[in-house]
Design an enzyme around this catalytic site. Structure first.
Site, mmCIF file in Angstrom:
data_model
loop_
_atom_site.group_PDB
_atom_site.id
_atom_site.type_symbol
_atom_site.label_atom_id
_atom_site.label_comp_id
_atom_site.label_asym_id
_atom_site.label_seq_id
_atom_site.Cartn_x
_atom_site.Cartn_y
_atom_site.Cartn_z
ATOM 1 N N GLU A 143 -64.157 -87.518 6.332
ATOM 2 C CA GLU A 143 -62.992 -87.498 5.435
ATOM 3 C C GLU A 143 -63.191 -86.463 4.333
ATOM 4 O OE1 GLU A 143 -60.125 -87.931 5.035
ATOM 5 O OE2 GLU A 143 -59.340 -89.942 5.329
ATOM 6 N N ASP A 144 -62.083 -85.999 3.775
ATOM 7 C CA ASP A 144 -62.196 -85.115 2.607
ATOM 8 C C ASP A 144 -62.310 -85.940 1.330
ATOM 9 O OD1 ASP A 144 -59.578 -85.886 3.213
ATOM 10 O OD2 ASP A 144 -58.694 -84.222 2.118
ATOM 11 N N ASP B 213 -54.460 -81.296 -0.326
ATOM 12 C CA ASP B 213 -53.185 -80.613 -0.523
ATOM 13 C C ASP B 213 -52.312 -81.234 -1.597
ATOM 14 O OD1 ASP B 213 -52.687 -82.974 1.203
ATOM 15 O OD2 ASP B 213 -50.626 -82.221 1.189
ATOM 16 N N ARG C 187 -54.545 -76.237 0.599
ATOM 17 C CA ARG C 187 -55.671 -76.680 1.435
ATOM 18 C C ARG C 187 -56.671 -75.554 1.652
ATOM 19 N NH1 ARG C 187 -54.141 -81.630 3.756
ATOM 20 N NH2 ARG C 187 -52.004 -81.777 4.496
ATOM 21 N N ASP D 10 -59.830 -92.428 -1.750
ATOM 22 C CA ASP D 10 -59.197 -92.678 -3.049
ATOM 23 C C ASP D 10 -58.836 -94.168 -3.133
ATOM 24 O OD1 ASP D 10 -57.571 -92.742 -5.303
ATOM 25 O OD2 ASP D 10 -56.491 -90.918 -4.827
ATOM 26 N N PHE E 197 -55.816 -85.495 -10.036
ATOM 27 C CA PHE E 197 -55.249 -85.055 -8.763
ATOM 28 C C PHE E 197 -55.878 -83.726 -8.364
ATOM 29 C CE2 PHE E 197 -52.204 -83.230 -5.782
ATOM 30 C CZ PHE E 197 -52.193 -84.267 -4.862
ATOM 31 N N LYS F 22 -63.514 -91.137 -4.912
ATOM 32 C CA LYS F 22 -62.908 -91.413 -6.214
ATOM 33 C C LYS F 22 -62.914 -92.924 -6.444
ATOM 34 C CE LYS F 22 -59.072 -88.991 -7.348
ATOM 35 N NZ LYS F 22 -57.608 -88.735 -7.358
HETATM 36 C C1 PRP Z 1 -55.414 -87.944 2.040
HETATM 37 C C2 PRP Z 1 -56.881 -87.624 2.226
HETATM 38 C C3 PRP Z 1 -57.448 -88.882 2.837
HETATM 39 C C4 PRP Z 1 -56.592 -89.971 2.206
HETATM 40 C C5 PRP Z 1 -57.350 -90.640 1.096
HETATM 41 O O1 PRP Z 1 -54.734 -87.761 3.267
HETATM 42 O O2 PRP Z 1 -57.036 -86.533 3.099
HETATM 43 O O3 PRP Z 1 -57.274 -88.896 4.228
HETATM 44 O O4 PRP Z 1 -55.419 -89.317 1.671
HETATM 45 O O5 PRP Z 1 -56.519 -91.457 0.334
HETATM 46 P P1 PRP Z 1 -56.584 -93.037 0.289
HETATM 47 O O6 PRP Z 1 -58.011 -93.448 0.110
HETATM 48 O O7 PRP Z 1 -55.769 -93.373 -0.951
HETATM 49 O O8 PRP Z 1 -55.971 -93.584 1.521
HETATM 50 P P2 PRP Z 1 -53.143 -87.648 3.355
HETATM 51 O O9 PRP Z 1 -52.558 -88.968 3.661
HETATM 52 O O10 PRP Z 1 -52.642 -86.944 2.133
HETATM 53 O O11 PRP Z 1 -52.927 -86.732 4.627
HETATM 54 P P3 PRP Z 1 -53.509 -85.259 4.827
HETATM 55 O O12 PRP Z 1 -54.974 -85.381 5.087
HETATM 56 O O13 PRP Z 1 -52.780 -84.734 5.998
HETATM 57 O O14 PRP Z 1 -53.238 -84.497 3.562
HETATM 58 MG MG MG Z 2 -52.527 -85.096 1.723
HETATM 59 MN MN MN Z 3 -56.244 -87.108 4.933
#
Ligand code: PRP
Ligand code: MG
Ligand code: MN
Length: 180
Positions: A98-99, A158, A164, A102, A151, A130
């Site tokens: 994962e990136d 993104d 990104r 949160d 943020f 986080k």
């Molecule tokens: C973002 C991020 C993680 C997730 C974390 O993805 O890349 O996958 O949110 O957040 P959380 O712990 O609150 O669930 P997003 O849904 O924005 O999709 P993306 O990776 O395509 O940007």
């Molecule tokens: Mg996203």
């Molecule tokens: Mn994601």
């Protein structure tokens, strides 16, 4: 694009150095296991490809696309499976990449899904964690950096699908999303 960044939190060099360390740990952990590495699209793709090049192990790679932010600055709490894996995961050792973790909703959804499908083990490596954002209890096994409650964009993260491709992680100027 760089003009929209208030402050760089982790430079490309810092990210590279941290990835070297994480990759060393993961190489030791998975030397005998042949894991299936699952990259969570889209955010984790940059981190995943840069990490796997550093890991000296036999591993397979697959992608899953789940979304809960729909491009905005806050999680909806509802996670949607946008595109499924290609692999059969029964009995496999899984490493989720994962990136960022949160609220934890995305990760919780994924871990439950993979366990339901019969994964042997599920571990998680995330570039960013986080802890202050957490709404559900879930933990990553390998964490690059613990980040403040801001943020962030860049290196996969993104805002509305943009930023990104920044090579670093930075804080987005609030003016950018306040005007939207
Ligand atoms: C973002 C991020 C993680 C997730 C974390 O993805 O890349 O996958 O949110 O957040 P959380 O712990 O609150 O669930 P997003 O849904 O924005 O999709 P993306 O990776 O395509 O940007
Ligand atoms: Mg996203
Ligand atoms: Mn994601």
């Amino acid at each position: 694009m760089n003009n929209d960044i208030e402050r760089v939190l982790y430079s490309e060099e810092e990210i590279n150095r941290r990835m070297d360390e994480l990759a060393k740990q993961l190489t030791a952990e998975y030397r005998e296991q042949r894991p299936l590495i699952i990259s969570v699209m889209t955010g984790a793709v940059l981190f995943t490809v840069d990490m796997i090049k550093r890991m000296d192990i036999m591993a397979k790679l697959d992608f899953i696309d789940v979304s809960s932010y729909y491009g905005g600055t806050s999680s909806t709490g509802e996670v949607k499976l946008v595109q499924d894996l290609k692999s059969d995961i029964r009995g496999r050792s899984i490493l989720i990449m994962e990136d960022i973790v949160d609220t934890g909703h995305t990760l919780k959804f994924l871990i439950e899904l993979l366990k339901e499908r019969g994964a042997k083990s599920v571990k998680v490596c995330t570039l960013l964690d986080k802890p202050e954002g957490r709404q559900v209890e879930v933990k990553a096994d390998y964490v690059g950096f613990n980040v403040p409650n801001e943020f962030l964009v860049g290196y996969g993260l993104d805002y509305k699908g943009y930023y990104r491709n920044l090579p670093y992680v930075g804080i987005l100027k609030p003016a950018v999303y306040e005007k939207d």
